[in-house]
Design a protein around this motif. Sequence first.
Motif, PDB file in Angstrom:
ATOM      1  N   GLY A   1       9.378  -5.948   0.055  1.00 45.22           N
ATOM      2  CA  GLY A   1       8.495  -7.079   0.322  1.00 45.22           C
ATOM      3  C   GLY A   1       8.108  -7.271   1.769  1.00 45.22           C
ATOM      4  O   GLY A   1       7.263  -8.112   2.076  1.00 45.22           O
ATOM      5  N   ASP A   2       8.700  -6.538   2.693  1.00 44.14           N
ATOM      6  CA  ASP A   2       8.378  -6.726   4.105  1.00 44.14           C
ATOM      7  C   ASP A   2       8.548  -5.405   4.840  1.00 44.14           C
ATOM      8  O   ASP A   2       9.193  -4.472   4.336  1.00 44.14           O
ATOM      9  N   PRO A   3       7.963  -5.284   6.044  1.00 43.44           N
ATOM     10  CA  PRO A   3       8.002  -3.995   6.755  1.00 43.44           C
ATOM     11  C   PRO A   3       9.404  -3.549   7.120  1.00 43.44           C
ATOM     12  O   PRO A   3       9.683  -2.353   7.136  1.00 43.44           O
ATOM     13  N   ALA A   4      10.299  -4.505   7.436  1.00 44.94           N
ATOM     14  CA  ALA A   4      11.669  -4.126   7.777  1.00 44.94           C
ATOM     15  C   ALA A   4      12.368  -3.482   6.583  1.00 44.94           C
ATOM     16  O   ALA A   4      13.076  -2.483   6.729  1.00 44.94           O
ATOM     17  N   GLU A   5      12.162  -4.046   5.397  1.00 47.21           N
ATOM     18  CA  GLU A   5      12.769  -3.483   4.196  1.00 47.21           C
ATOM     19  C   GLU A   5      12.154  -2.116   3.880  1.00 47.21           C
ATOM     20  O   GLU A   5      12.857  -1.184   3.475  1.00 47.21           O
TER      21      GLU A   5
ATOM     22  N   GLU B   1       3.246  11.290   0.320  1.00 48.18           N
ATOM     23  CA  GLU B   1       3.539  10.433   1.466  1.00 48.18           C
ATOM     24  C   GLU B   1       2.266   9.793   2.004  1.00 48.18           C
ATOM     25  O   GLU B   1       2.258   8.618   2.390  1.00 48.18           O
ATOM     26  N   GLU B   2       1.195  10.558   2.016  1.00 48.31           N
ATOM     27  CA  GLU B   2      -0.084  10.038   2.501  1.00 48.31           C
ATOM     28  C   GLU B   2      -0.552   8.860   1.650  1.00 48.31           C
ATOM     29  O   GLU B   2      -1.003   7.825   2.174  1.00 48.31           O
ATOM     30  N   LYS B   3      -0.440   8.967   0.353  1.00 44.14           N
ATOM     31  CA  LYS B   3      -0.834   7.882  -0.544  1.00 44.14           C
ATOM     32  C   LYS B   3       0.000   6.634  -0.282  1.00 44.14           C
ATOM     33  O   LYS B   3      -0.521   5.516  -0.234  1.00 44.14           O
ATOM     34  N   TYR B   4       1.306   6.825  -0.090  1.00 41.24           N
ATOM     35  CA  TYR B   4       2.179   5.681   0.186  1.00 41.24           C
ATOM     36  C   TYR B   4       1.794   5.009   1.498  1.00 41.24           C
ATOM     37  O   TYR B   4       1.708   3.778   1.578  1.00 41.24           O
ATOM     38  N   TYR B   5       1.551   5.800   2.542  1.00 38.15           N
ATOM     39  CA  TYR B   5       1.265   5.204   3.848  1.00 38.15           C
ATOM     40  C   TYR B   5      -0.075   4.480   3.866  1.00 38.15           C
ATOM     41  O   TYR B   5      -0.250   3.521   4.632  1.00 38.15           O
ATOM     42  N   ARG B   6      -1.016   4.900   3.046  1.00 36.10           N
ATOM     43  CA  ARG B   6      -2.255   4.128   2.936  1.00 36.10           C
ATOM     44  C   ARG B   6      -1.947   2.725   2.428  1.00 36.10           C
ATOM     45  O   ARG B   6      -2.482   1.727   2.934  1.00 36.10           O
TER      46      ARG B   6
ATOM     47  N   PHE C   1       0.999   1.214   2.634  1.00 38.60           N
ATOM     48  CA  PHE C   1       1.823   0.578   3.665  1.00 38.60           C
ATOM     49  C   PHE C   1       0.945  -0.050   4.744  1.00 38.60           C
ATOM     50  O   PHE C   1       1.165  -1.188   5.165  1.00 38.60           O
ATOM     51  N   VAL C   2      -0.064   0.691   5.185  1.00 40.95           N
ATOM     52  CA  VAL C   2      -0.964   0.209   6.227  1.00 40.95           C
ATOM     53  C   VAL C   2      -1.748  -1.017   5.743  1.00 40.95           C
ATOM     54  O   VAL C   2      -1.868  -2.018   6.449  1.00 40.95           O
ATOM     55  N   LYS C   3      -2.286  -0.953   4.527  1.00 40.00           N
ATOM     56  CA  LYS C   3      -3.047  -2.080   3.986  1.00 40.00           C
ATOM     57  C   LYS C   3      -2.183  -3.329   3.853  1.00 40.00           C
ATOM     58  O   LYS C   3      -2.640  -4.452   4.089  1.00 40.00           O
ATOM     59  N   GLN C   4      -0.928  -3.130   3.500  1.00 39.39           N
ATOM     60  CA  GLN C   4      -0.041  -4.266   3.250  1.00 39.39           C
ATOM     61  C   GLN C   4       0.468  -4.899   4.537  1.00 39.39           C
ATOM     62  O   GLN C   4       0.590  -6.127   4.621  1.00 39.39           O
TER      63      GLN C   4
ATOM     64  N   VAL D   1      -6.106   1.423  10.287  1.00 40.39           N
ATOM     65  CA  VAL D   1      -5.848   2.807  10.653  1.00 40.39           C
ATOM     66  C   VAL D   1      -6.689   3.711   9.747  1.00 40.39           C
ATOM     67  O   VAL D   1      -6.777   3.482   8.540  1.00 40.39           O
ATOM     68  N   SER D   2      -7.286   4.741  10.321  1.00 38.40           N
ATOM     69  CA  SER D   2      -8.162   5.612   9.535  1.00 38.40           C
ATOM     70  C   SER D   2      -7.354   6.484   8.577  1.00 38.40           C
ATOM     71  O   SER D   2      -6.185   6.812   8.826  1.00 38.40           O
TER      72      SER D   2
END
Length: 206
Positions: free
Chosen positions: A81-85, A131-136, A138-141, A149-150
Amino acid sequence: MRTETAGVTETLIESAKKEFLEHGFQNSNLRRISSESGVSTGSIYTRFGDKAGLFSAVVKPAADGLMELYLESITAARESGDPAEATSQGNEGTELVLKYIYENFDVFKLIFCHSAGTEYEYYFDELAEIEEKYYREFVKQFSRRENMVSDFFIHVICRTGWSYIYEVVSHDLSYDEAQIFMKSIREFCFAGWGKVLGQNYEDLGL
């Protein structure tokens, strides 16, 4: 009879792994594997179809295991639920992946360094795409910056991330050396992500 067959198959797998590690897939020779294992080339074709089938038999169990482990790790990070987690889950996942790779080191050296010409030649790319799909997501959230980020940035960073794993395997680092190296990489990368996303270093749990 079943015990004998299982023993023959195991011997073939070990002989093939040794051959592929020494010569790579394309330059390996079924006759050498046959001689090493004491099994006829005809028996190899009967069991595995061809040289590619034999290579797959050597690497598939560990490759499937890593993919399953990595998908579980990504799912756990995605559901945080948060970036730290998310960072914590990512760190834990990296440690589990590294441990698994070193438990099956010869197989992953085959996949990362000697699989050209097989179906596993692009296994590395499959991991990077996940990993790329996950980080997209992550960035949006979690991005706090107005300009997102592009996708190209994410693509390159995720490809680079798996390159670190390739480097420790291809250079035969010990597990302890790889752990120290990957810890430094995680700290370096998450500090960079914090800057790019407009997150404080502490917000990422570091």
